[in-house]
Design a protein around this motif. Structure first.
Motif, PDB file in Angstrom:
ATOM      1  N   GLU A  66      15.306 -87.858   9.930  1.00 54.40           N
ATOM      2  CA  GLU A  66      16.264 -86.811  10.295  1.00 54.40           C
ATOM      3  C   GLU A  66      16.767 -86.078   9.057  1.00 54.40           C
ATOM      4  O   GLU A  66      16.884 -84.842   9.053  1.00 54.40           O
ATOM      5  N   LEU A  67      17.047 -86.834   7.998  1.00 50.85           N
ATOM      6  CA  LEU A  67      17.508 -86.192   6.765  1.00 50.85           C
ATOM      7  C   LEU A  67      16.423 -85.298   6.165  1.00 50.85           C
ATOM      8  O   LEU A  67      16.709 -84.199   5.671  1.00 50.85           O
ATOM      9  N   ARG A  68      15.178 -85.773   6.196  1.00 48.05           N
ATOM     10  CA  ARG A  68      14.097 -84.932   5.677  1.00 48.05           C
ATOM     11  C   ARG A  68      13.902 -83.677   6.528  1.00 48.05           C
ATOM     12  O   ARG A  68      13.641 -82.590   5.995  1.00 48.05           O
ATOM     13  N   ARG A  69      14.041 -83.829   7.849  1.00 50.93           N
ATOM     14  CA  ARG A  69      13.924 -82.652   8.713  1.00 50.93           C
ATOM     15  C   ARG A  69      15.016 -81.640   8.407  1.00 50.93           C
ATOM     16  O   ARG A  69      14.759 -80.425   8.305  1.00 50.93           O
ATOM     17  N   LEU A  70      16.242 -82.147   8.235  1.00 47.86           N
ATOM     18  CA  LEU A  70      17.345 -81.248   7.922  1.00 47.86           C
ATOM     19  C   LEU A  70      17.166 -80.613   6.543  1.00 47.86           C
ATOM     20  O   LEU A  70      17.508 -79.438   6.344  1.00 47.86           O
ATOM     21  N   ALA A  71      16.631 -81.394   5.586  1.00 45.61           N
ATOM     22  CA  ALA A  71      16.393 -80.841   4.253  1.00 45.61           C
ATOM     23  C   ALA A  71      15.342 -79.734   4.306  1.00 45.61           C
ATOM     24  O   ALA A  71      15.502 -78.677   3.669  1.00 45.61           O
ATOM     25  N   HIS A  72      14.256 -79.957   5.079  1.00 44.31           N
ATOM     26  CA  HIS A  72      13.234 -78.919   5.219  1.00 44.31           C
ATOM     27  C   HIS A  72      13.792 -77.691   5.931  1.00 44.31           C
ATOM     28  O   HIS A  72      13.480 -76.546   5.557  1.00 44.31           O
ATOM     29  N   GLU A  73      14.633 -77.932   6.948  1.00 45.42           N
ATOM     30  CA  GLU A  73      15.243 -76.801   7.659  1.00 45.42           C
ATOM     31  C   GLU A  73      16.162 -76.012   6.728  1.00 45.42           C
ATOM     32  O   GLU A  73      16.178 -74.776   6.761  1.00 45.42           O
ATOM     33  N   LEU A  74      16.913 -76.730   5.876  1.00 46.55           N
ATOM     34  CA  LEU A  74      17.773 -76.048   4.908  1.00 46.55           C
ATOM     35  C   LEU A  74      16.958 -75.231   3.920  1.00 46.55           C
ATOM     36  O   LEU A  74      17.315 -74.083   3.602  1.00 46.55           O
ATOM     37  N   ASP A  75      15.862 -75.823   3.433  1.00 47.41           N
ATOM     38  CA  ASP A  75      15.001 -75.069   2.524  1.00 47.41           C
ATOM     39  C   ASP A  75      14.425 -73.826   3.192  1.00 47.41           C
ATOM     40  O   ASP A  75      14.323 -72.756   2.565  1.00 47.41           O
ATOM     41  N   ARG A  76      14.053 -73.974   4.448  1.00 47.80           N
ATOM     42  CA  ARG A  76      13.492 -72.819   5.163  1.00 47.80           C
ATOM     43  C   ARG A  76      14.553 -71.730   5.336  1.00 47.80           C
ATOM     44  O   ARG A  76      14.261 -70.529   5.141  1.00 47.80           O
ATOM     45  N   TYR A  77      15.794 -72.126   5.658  1.00 49.77           N
ATOM     46  CA  TYR A  77      16.867 -71.145   5.787  1.00 49.77           C
ATOM     47  C   TYR A  77      17.140 -70.460   4.448  1.00 49.77           C
ATOM     48  O   TYR A  77      17.402 -69.245   4.394  1.00 49.77           O
ATOM     49  N   ARG A  78      17.093 -71.245   3.360  1.00 50.15           N
ATOM     50  CA  ARG A  78      17.309 -70.643   2.042  1.00 50.15           C
ATOM     51  C   ARG A  78      16.216 -69.627   1.718  1.00 50.15           C
ATOM     52  O   ARG A  78      16.493 -68.539   1.192  1.00 50.15           O
ATOM     53  N   ILE A  79      14.980 -69.995   2.018  1.00 47.65           N
ATOM     54  CA  ILE A  79      13.866 -69.070   1.765  1.00 47.65           C
ATOM     55  C   ILE A  79      14.026 -67.811   2.616  1.00 47.65           C
ATOM     56  O   ILE A  79      13.830 -66.675   2.142  1.00 47.65           O
ATOM     57  N   ASP A  80      14.405 -68.004   3.909  1.00 44.55           N
ATOM     58  CA  ASP A  80      14.606 -66.850   4.783  1.00 44.55           C
ATOM     59  C   ASP A  80      15.735 -65.959   4.262  1.00 44.55           C
ATOM     60  O   ASP A  80      15.621 -64.711   4.280  1.00 44.55           O
ATOM     61  N   ASN A  81      16.831 -66.591   3.797  1.00 44.46           N
ATOM     62  CA  ASN A  81      17.937 -65.803   3.258  1.00 44.46           C
ATOM     63  C   ASN A  81      17.511 -65.033   2.008  1.00 44.46           C
ATOM     64  O   ASN A  81      17.909 -63.875   1.813  1.00 44.46           O
TER      65      ASN A  81
END
Length: 266
Positions: A204-219
């Motif tokens: 779950e933490l890795r999924r959230l970390a990947h989701e955060l990275d994806r949001y950062r890239i999108d931003n």
């Protein structure tokens, strides 16, 4: 100490490791609750990926060394009641404790009363030494008689007594073995559950970390697009001004900028 735990989580229990036993006090309180700031310590499933870095390891070690330099150990048993040890309350044990506390040497067993010696010299004419020698001889005879009786009983009943004792020992060993096996099974179940929880939390933490990275890239992509769009708008505005095209009716922001510039010029 809490800072070092926060940075690396190295002070937390290892993944898949069983939690330490929580011993309860007589009044029902748990022993670890007597420690100051015990609420800050929790067996959370840390997912550490940066501990392999030498820089992070040095930082954690520096924090731990700093905390240990200021750490003052205290008597953790001061608030606990003394255990009930009836064996040490006997008169003989108390006398021995008093002897040790006074620093007196240990006195060995008196074996002179077991020695049978014929009175010599002037004592040969005194009935008191002869009486003591006679009592010592009777004591030795009685001791020999008891040894002979024990040997006879051992020869007659020793085999059966040993068989019965062996049966009791085997039964006790079997019972304790079953209890130990049950405790090991419970421990393994706890370890397995904690390991599965650890893996689940890690995923779950890795999924959230990947989701955060994806949001950062999108931003970042959105910000980059905004910068390009603003640059294109400025280019078009300059082109419109150079060609004498009035865009104030379609570009309210540009119209406000022109009005502010005129007011500032006046």
């Amino acid at each position: 100490r809490a800072r070092a735990c926060t940075i690396a989580g190295s002070a937390a229990p290892r993944r898949g490791a069983a939690s330490p036993p929580r011993r309860a006090m007589a009044d029902g309180r748990l022993l670890f609750t007597d420690n100051e700031s015990h609420a800050l310590v929790d067996a959370l499933p840390y997912i550490d990926t940066q501990l392999g870095s030498a820089e992070v390891a040095q930082q954690v070690k520096a924090l731990i060394d700093e905390e240990m330099a200021q750490f003052e150990p205290r008597d953790y048993l001061a608030d606990l009641p003394y255990p009930d040890l009836p064996l040490f309350n006997s008169e003989v044990i108390q006398q021995e404790f008093a002897r040790i506390e006074a620093g007196q040497p240990l006195v060995g067993a008196d074996i002179t009363k077991y020695q049978v010696e014929q009175p010599q010299g002037n004592f040969a004419m005194d009935h008191v030494p002869w009486k003591k020698a006679t009592e010592a001889a009777h004591l030795q005879l009685e001791h020999s008689r008891l040894r002979l009786t024990n040997l006879e009983m051992l020869e007659r009943w020793g085999r059966k007594a040993w068989i019965a004792h062996s049966a009791v020992v085997r039964a006790t060993e079997r019972e304790l073995g079953e209890e130990a096996t049950g405790l090991r099974a419970e421990r393994e179940e706890v370890n397995k559950k904690r390991k599965l929880d650890q893996i689940s939390c890690g995923n779950e933490l890795r999924r959230l970390a990947h989701e955060l990275d994806r949001y950062r890239i999108d931003n970042m992509e959105v910000e980059r697009g905004l910068v390009l769009a603003e640059a294109e708008v400025e280019r078009l505005r300059l082109a419109a001004v150079e060609r004498g095209v009035d865009i104030c009716g379609v570009d309210a922001e540009f119209a406000a900028q022109l009005k502010a510039a005129k007011e500032a010029g006046e």
